[in-house]
Write an enzyme that holds these catalytic residues in place. Sequence first.
Site, PDB file in Angstrom:
ATOM      1  CD  GLU A   1      -2.916  -0.843   2.470  1.00 53.75           C
ATOM      2  OE1 GLU A   1      -3.868  -1.623   2.584  1.00 53.75           O
ATOM      3  OE2 GLU A   1      -2.600  -0.009   3.356  1.00 53.75           O
TER       4      GLU A   1
ATOM      5  N   GLY B   1     -27.504  46.622   2.847  1.00 54.60           N
ATOM      6  CA  GLY B   1     -28.470  45.644   2.377  1.00 54.60           C
ATOM      7  C   GLY B   1     -28.134  45.199   0.966  1.00 54.60           C
TER       8      GLY B   1
ATOM      9  N   GLY C   1     -22.668  45.169   6.844  1.00 54.17           N
ATOM     10  CA  GLY C   1     -22.617  45.741   5.500  1.00 54.17           C
ATOM     11  C   GLY C   1     -23.982  46.217   5.056  1.00 54.17           C
TER      12      GLY C   1
ATOM     13  N   GLY D   1     -24.071  41.337   0.180  1.00 54.28           N
ATOM     14  CA  GLY D   1     -23.343  40.073   0.207  1.00 54.28           C
ATOM     15  C   GLY D   1     -23.171  39.447   1.571  1.00 54.28           C
ATOM     16  CE  LYS D   2     -26.060  42.625   5.996  1.00 55.03           C
ATOM     17  NZ  LYS D   2     -26.476  43.334   4.762  1.00 55.03           N
ATOM     18  CB  THR D   3     -27.467  36.585   3.169  1.00 55.99           C
ATOM     19  OG1 THR D   3     -28.172  37.505   4.005  1.00 55.99           O
ATOM     20  CG2 THR D   3     -28.143  35.224   3.254  1.00 55.99           C
TER      21      THR D   3
END
Length: 519
Positions: A89, A218, A216, A221-223
Site C-alpha cells: 500500500e 443591504g 454591511g 453580500g452578507k447573507t
Amino acid sequence: MASSSTSSTEKRFKYDVFLSFRGEDTHNNFVGHLYEALERNSIETYKDDKKIEQGKSIKDQLIKSIENSRFYIIVFSKTYASSCWCQDELVKIMECKKTTEQNIYPVFFDVEPTEVRKQSGAVKEAFAEHEKKEASGKWREAMKEASNLAGWELKVTANGDESELIQIIVDVIFKKLYSTNTSAGGKLVGMDIRISDVLSSLEISTKDVRMIGIKGIGCGGKTTLATAIYDQISTMFEGKSFVENVREVSKPSLSGLKKLQNKILKNVLNKQDITFSSVHDGKNMLKATLRRRKVLVVLDDVDCIEQLEALVGELNWFKLGSRIIITTRDEQLLLAHGVNFLHDVNLLSPREAICLFSRYAFKIEIPIEGYEKLSKQVFCYASSLPSTIKVKEDAIIVLESHGFRARIGLRVLEQKSLITYDEDGFLRMHEHLKEMGRNIFCRLNPDEPNKRCQLWIEEEIEDILTNDSEQEMETEALEAILMDEFAEIHPSESGLPTANRCFQITLSPQLTRQRSFKR
C-alpha cells in the site's frame, strides 16, 4: 461528501481519505476512532475492513481505492513494517504522490519518525523477516520517503492524547479538503478571500467560544458570505442552525422571537416536539441545550439587541468550541452585544464586478471582444449597488450649509450601513436609499417637474430646457440637476453656489443652452 472539483479537467476522487494501518496495533482503538471521526464530519474515508467487497480481488480493490483517494493517512505503528499488505500500500501511495495531486499525511502512533526513516528500533524488528525478499528495497525507500513528510507524532503533537490528535487530524483534512475542491459557488467572484478573512477570525480549531459579526449594506453580500462559511464548516460541529431573516420573522413581537428560539432548538437537537410558553423559558432552554453541544449558529439580518439577547445571549450560553455568526447592517448593535470580531463586507471592486458580469453574460472571465465598453457601462450603472459622490469633506460642508449636523449624521448613517467611505475618498450611498429620496421628490409635484427641487430624469430635463422658451422656468425651489452620462454642470466659479450664480449646462451636440438659475 464525496470529493468534487470546481474544474472539469481535475480528477474526481471516489474517496476523500485512504487509511493505511496495521490492524493488530491500531484497528480497535486509534484508527477505529479516527475513522468514525472522519465519517462523522462527512469525510468519505476508505478503511479496508469497512469497504472491501466480497468476491473481488482484495489487491485490485486496494489499488483502485488508493488511486481514487484524494488524501492518504498512513498510521505508522510498531508492527506496520511487518505487513506485506501495508508495505505494498505504501509503495503504491508514494507512486501516486509523484504523478497526481494527492497529499500524504504520516501519523507516528507508537514509533518515532527516525525509527521509520532509518528502519531502526521497533521498525527494524518488524522488518527483519522481509530482509531477503525481492521487494524489500522499494519498501525501505517508501518508508524513508514517507517519514520525511510533514505529519503528526502522537507524543509530540498531542502529548499522547489520542482524542486530541484525532481532532487535529480531522480539522486539517477538513480545511484542506475544502480549500482544494470547494469554492464559494461556481459564479461568485471575490468570495474566497472574504471567506478566508472570516475563517481566520473563527479559528475553528481553538476551544474558546467566538461570536463574529458581519456588517454591511443591504443586498451587499452578507447573507451570501455567511451561507458560504456555514456550508464549509457546519459539519465540524455537534449541532448547527442557520436562522434566516431574523429582522422580518421577529416583527410580530414576542411570538416571532419564540418561533426563532424554537427553530434553533429543533435544529441543534434534531428534534421536532419542542414546546415552551415564553421567550424567557426559551432562553433557559437554549442555555441548557447549547452548553452541552459544540454548535454553529448563524443569525442572518439582525436589527435589534432584543433579538440577540433572546437567541444567542452571552458567550457562557455555549459549550467551548462553539461559533456564532451574526449578520446585520448596524455596527453599533454588534458592538453593544460584545462580538469578538467585526467584519465589513466590502463591495466588489471594478475588476471583480466586470468579471462577475462577464461570467453570467458571456460565460467567461472577461467581456468578449466588442463588448468591453458596454460591460463597463453596465458596471458603472450598477456600481455594485451604491451611487457614489466624490466628497467626504465636501459633503460635510454642503450639508452643514443647509443646517444639518453632518459629521454626527454621516457617522450614524455609516454605522447603519446606509453609506460607506471607500479608500478612494468616495462616499457611497445605497441605491435603495437614493431611489426612496427621488420618489419623495416626485410625489411632491408628480406632473410638474419644473417645480421640483431636483431634476434627474433625462427626458424631463431635455423637455424643460428645450420647450420652456416662451415662459420662465420656475426655479425658486431648484437645487440640483443630475445628468449622469447625459450632461455636465460647470459652476462659473469655484466654491459653493450662491444667489444668481450662473451655470453652464453642457448637453449633447444637438442641444446646448445656458440659463441663469436664481437661488
